[in-house]
Design a protein around this motif. Structure first.
Motif, PDB file in Angstrom:
ATOM      1  N   ILE A 140       0.829  -1.202   0.000  1.00 47.30           N
ATOM      2  CA  ILE A 140       0.000   0.000   0.000  1.00 47.30           C
ATOM      3  C   ILE A 140       0.869   1.260   0.000  1.00 47.30           C
ATOM      4  O   ILE A 140       1.754   1.392   0.853  1.00 47.30           O
ATOM      5  N   PRO A 141       0.646   2.202  -0.926  1.00 51.58           N
ATOM      6  CA  PRO A 141       1.347   3.489  -0.852  1.00 51.58           C
ATOM      7  C   PRO A 141       0.970   4.186   0.454  1.00 51.58           C
ATOM      8  O   PRO A 141      -0.194   4.514   0.692  1.00 51.58           O
ATOM      9  N   ALA A 236      -5.485  -5.008  -2.395  1.00 49.61           N
ATOM     10  CA  ALA A 236      -4.417  -4.074  -2.777  1.00 49.61           C
ATOM     11  C   ALA A 236      -3.841  -4.403  -4.149  1.00 49.61           C
ATOM     12  O   ALA A 236      -3.346  -3.513  -4.857  1.00 49.61           O
ATOM     13  N   ALA A 241      -3.315   2.580  -7.295  1.00 50.27           N
ATOM     14  CA  ALA A 241      -2.429   3.129  -6.266  1.00 50.27           C
ATOM     15  C   ALA A 241      -2.970   4.424  -5.673  1.00 50.27           C
ATOM     16  O   ALA A 241      -2.839   4.675  -4.470  1.00 50.27           O
ATOM     17  N   SER A 242      -3.589   5.252  -6.496  1.00 48.65           N
ATOM     18  CA  SER A 242      -4.111   6.530  -5.999  1.00 48.65           C
ATOM     19  C   SER A 242      -5.221   6.316  -4.977  1.00 48.65           C
ATOM     20  O   SER A 242      -5.335   7.059  -3.994  1.00 48.65           O
ATOM     21  N   ALA A 245      -3.569   5.025  -1.728  1.00 49.50           N
ATOM     22  CA  ALA A 245      -2.896   6.120  -1.032  1.00 49.50           C
ATOM     23  C   ALA A 245      -3.902   6.988  -0.272  1.00 49.50           C
ATOM     24  O   ALA A 245      -3.644   7.415   0.860  1.00 49.50           O
TER      25      ALA A 245
END
Length: 260
Positions: A140-141, A236, A241-242, A245
């Motif tokens: 996870i970012p 995940a 990714a956005s 995050a």
């Protein structure tokens, strides 16, 4: 001589519980942490009737790792639990360079240097077990925990690569334990008690350690501890990714715990 295990980060939390499990299973212990509490923890481990040595060392430095390895006096290591880790909350631009460097040096550089020292002789004699504490955070970012999550992404990936590199050494196994948020000193030390994740209910360190131990003894490649964490890890892999995050921001942004 009996079986011999090194457990890092063994003064509290998951490492403390792993050390108890190793001692209960007849391993002599060399336990290490970067705080004097490790000596008191060692006294607790000795009640299992095994030999226990404790070392206070800073595993973010090569010198600290060298000191730990020297303490073995050349005794073959049958089991390594590379569990030492450090967290850091708040926005990256608000952090001191020395603080985020210590996270990287503990979680990545020190861990790799210790693995390099211990895995070589294991592979040479085709015998040994390694448990590396990664994290689902590596998937996870980590907004407001960016350096920590980045180090765990590295460790999760590195463990998979090393496992493949040494696959001809059938007697050596490398297992990655990937917990979610766990009830340890981690969030206090990372200055994250005012966050949603820091103030919410977390997994039990003893249960996480037992999951890791069972996977280690079975020679499994990895284990995500806890069914909710398994779901989060699976999600995940298919979530942008956005989005991940932004979800992490809601958990880790300073002050988010006040909303609970």
């Amino acid at each position: 001589m009996g079986k011999f295990a090194i457990i890092t980060g063994a003064s509290t939390g998951i490492g403390f519980e792993l050390a108890h499990l190793a001692a209960q299973n007849g391993y002599d212990l060399l336990v290490v942490a970067d705080e004097p509490l490790i000596d008191a923890s060692a006294t607790d481990f000795r009640r299992h009737g095994v030999d226990v040595q404790s070392v206070e060392a800073d595993l973010s430095t090569l010198e600290g790792v060298d000191h730990l390895v020297a303490t073995t006096n050349g005794r073959p290591v049958d089991l390594l639990c590379a569990n030492a880790g450090r967290g850091l909350g708040h926005g990256f631009l608000d952090q001191e360079v020395a603080d985020w460097r210590r996270v990287i040096d503990t979680n990545v550089t020190g861990t790799l240097y210790l693995l390099h020292k211990v895995l070589k002789p294991m592979v040479a004699r085709d015998a040994g077990k390694v448990l590396i504490t990664g994290s689902i955070a590596g998937f996870i970012p980590g907004s407001f925990q960016a350096v920590y999550n980045g180090t765990k992404a590295f460790i999760d990936s590195f463990a998979d690569a090393i496992r493949n590199e040494i696959k001809e050494a059938k007697g050596v196994t490398v297992t990655t334990l990937m917990p979610g948020p766990t009830e340890t000193e981690f969030f206090d030390r990372a200055d994250m008690l005012d966050t949603s994740v820091g103030s919410s209910e977390k997994d039990d360190a003893q249960k996480v350690a037992q999951d890791g131990w069972d996977a280690l003894m079975a020679g499994k490649a990895h284990i995500v501890s806890g069914w909710m964490n398994k779901l989060q890890a699976a999600a995940a892999h298919v979530t942008p990714a956005s989005v991940l995050a932004e979800q992490h921001r809601k958990m880790a942004e300073p002050g988010s715990g006040e909303e609970l």
